[in-house]
Design an enzyme around this catalytic site. Structure first.
Site, PDB file in Angstrom:
ATOM      1  N   GLY A   1       0.819  -1.204   0.000  1.00  0.00           N
ATOM      2  CA  GLY A   1       0.000   0.000   0.000  1.00  0.00           C
ATOM      3  C   GLY A   1       0.851   1.250   0.000  1.00  0.00           C
TER       4      GLY A   1
ATOM      5  N   GLY B   1       1.933   2.415   5.646  1.00  0.00           N
ATOM      6  CA  GLY B   1       3.109   1.591   5.899  1.00  0.00           C
ATOM      7  C   GLY B   1       3.783   1.949   7.214  1.00  0.00           C
TER       8      GLY B   1
ATOM      9  N   CYS C   1       1.653   0.534  -8.834  1.00  0.00           N
ATOM     10  CA  CYS C   1       2.732   1.098  -8.013  1.00  0.00           C
ATOM     11  C   CYS C   1       4.034   1.252  -8.787  1.00  0.00           C
ATOM     12  CB  CYS C   1       2.948   0.249  -6.765  1.00  0.00           C
ATOM     13  SG  CYS C   1       3.427  -1.466  -7.107  1.00  0.00           S
TER      14      CYS C   1
ATOM     15  N   GLU D   1       5.655  -3.237   0.987  1.00  0.00           N
ATOM     16  CA  GLU D   1       5.722  -2.977  -0.452  1.00  0.00           C
ATOM     17  C   GLU D   1       4.949  -1.695  -0.707  1.00  0.00           C
ATOM     18  OE1 GLU D   1       7.701  -4.514  -2.191  1.00  0.00           O
ATOM     19  OE2 GLU D   1       8.049  -6.368  -1.091  1.00  0.00           O
TER      20      GLU D   1
END
Length: 487
Positions: A219, A224, A274, A241
């Protein structure tokens, strides 16, 4: 919000056959007490070593494979319902990528599980030493909404291969896919070894209060940090990630091949990827030529009205749509710019002359807007990248080996990729992960297996011949000389 172009009716979100026919349960969070009981029961399962044997791991990988085969169309429909993903893109970027991970793990599982002997220094012999992969225990996987299937199931493959039991928290922002996972995983997987917990932020908060042996989160950076802080309370290792502003440096914008690859990487999943090129640094006059070629590439992919294309997705929700539309005035629109709030569609858009203070140049865009920033030289492009947090991936479009080598030497990123955006994710043998602000830890293939294993040191030395007498006290002058020579 006014629209500059109207989307075709066929491009609007439609209710999926998956939801209508399977009567999937609503995405409802478990109570805090129930979540605690579930996690505690998973720790009990770990104590039984249920998931440790190779045969069990292989059976669960096979079960996951059967689930994808039996319900491929149901997942395609759910992904269309959540994100407007076309069938081919859904299969290519979600289902087939997970299948590739499963196939790779099945092929190499026995090899990965083997202990690996290491050399013992002469001074410590006779002795034997090895590295022995051991399961960590209970792994929590918190998924993301942009690839709501792949970013849950690919980490699950790694967790299964490593012999762990897994708690899955799919994204509530992709409710159809989340519900599908919650419905099908208990039907195919051993419910003692894999549990799906539905819910939103409050559910995630309760989950993070529990003790896990590893937390795997995909995310944004803000959440995070929350995950990392919560994990620190239990000294739980994490894999984060994240994302960030992945740059694409273009040395020559006249190539239609470069434009097509940029457009493919950027506008897949409506830019909600991403590793998509977040912005372009065009060197010298490359930008002007690139704009023309990008226009050709985009129309070639999606037609004259991209919002009507079944191969072009939509924005996940109104909040993200409004955020993205607010950026459109921060630069000169040279391609696209059309948008329709009812269908949550934004055309593939290219901006030039972007306001230096715009969020477009400081925040991850995560949508179908591609700013082109002109720089004077390759060195200026590298300096531009250095001035920002480390990206998840950095792209260089150049056939010059010297520039490719220099780019890799000077740019710090989770990955360095030349001339092919996004494709490194499809190579199971490559580690996928970030560095610095773009994340920590990597997975895919063996890297995921090792990330979710304890690579335990094991050593043994016989007592039949006690060679350690030479280093026992008392330490005489002769012994001290001998120890120095041995070590």
């Amino acid at each position: 919000m006014a629209t500059s172009k109207t989307a075709h009716d066929s491009a609007a979100p439609r209710s999926s056959r998956a939801l209508n026919e399977l009567e999937l349960p609503q995405v409802v969070a478990e109570s805090p007490e129930k979540i605690g009981e579930i996690v505690a029961s998973m720790h009990d399962v770990v104590a039984t070593r249920l998931a440790h044997p190779r045969r069990f791991r292989a059976s669960q990988l096979k079960a996951l494979e059967r689930m994808l085969e039996a319900h491929e169309q149901d997942f395609v429909d759910a992904l269309d319902d959540d994100l407007g993903k076309g069938s081919v893109e859904a299969k290519m970027t979600e289902i087939d990528m997970v299948r590739a991970e499963i196939d790779h793990a099945q092929l190499h599982l026995s090899e990965w599980m083997e202990s690996k002997p290491v050399k013992v220094p002469l001074a410590l012999q006779p002795a034997a030493a090895k590295i022995e992969p051991q399961p960590l225990g209970v792994v929590l996987v918190i998924g993301a909404w942009n690839y709501p299937m792949q970013l849950v199931l690919a980490p699950l493959v790694a967790s299964i291969a490593a012999g762990n039991v897994t708690v899955i928290k799919p994204s509530e922002l992709a409710p159809a896919t989340s519900a599908m996972l919650g419905k099908l995983i208990p039907q195919f997987m051993d419910p003692r070894a894999c549990v799906v917990i539905q819910g939103g932020a409050s559910t995630s908060k309760v989950l993070l209060e529990q003790h896990f042996d590893h937390i795997f989160y995909t995310g944004g950076e803000r959440v995070g940090k929350i995950v990392a802080r919560a994990a620190a309370e239990h000294l739980t290792p994490v894999t984060l990630e994240l994302g960030g502003k992945s740059p694409a440096v273009v040395m020559d914008g006249s190539s239609i091949a470069v434009a097509r690859r940029l457009a493919f990487g950027k506008f897949m999943n409506a830019g909600q990827t991403c590793v998509a090129p977040d912005y372009v640094l065009s060197v010298g006059d490359a930008g002007r030529n690139l704009e023309k070629q990008l226009a050709k590439a985009i129309s070639g992919f999606y037609g004259k009205n991209p919002m009507a294309s079944r191969d072009y997705g939509r924005i996940v929700n109104a909040a993200h749509f409004d955020r993205l539309v607010s950026y459109l005035g921060d630069g000169e629109i040279v391609i696209g710019g059309g948008h329709d709030r009812d269908s949550l569609k934004i055309e593939p858009t290219v901006l030039a002359n972007v306001d230096p203070d715009s969020p477009l140049l400081s925040e991850e865009i995560f949508g179908p807007i591609l700013p082109i920033v002109a720089v004077d030289s390759f060195d200026a492009a590298v300096r531009f990248i250095h001035a920002r947090p480390d990206p998840l991936v950095a792209y260089l479009f150049s056939e010059n080996p010297r520039l490719q080598s220099s780019f890799g030497d000077q740019v710090r990123a989770g990955a360095i990729v030349h001339n092919a955006p996004n494709l490194h994710l499809a190579v199971p043998a490559l580690p996928f992960g970030g560095v610095g602000a773009s994340g920590m830890g990597s997975y895919h293939g063996r890297h995921g297996f090792e990330r979710l294993s304890q690579m335990r040191a094991v050593m043994g030395k016989t007592t039949v011949l006690d060679t350690l007498k030479a280093v026992y006290p008392p330490y005489t002058w002769a012994k001290s000389k001998l120890i120095k020579r041995l070590l």
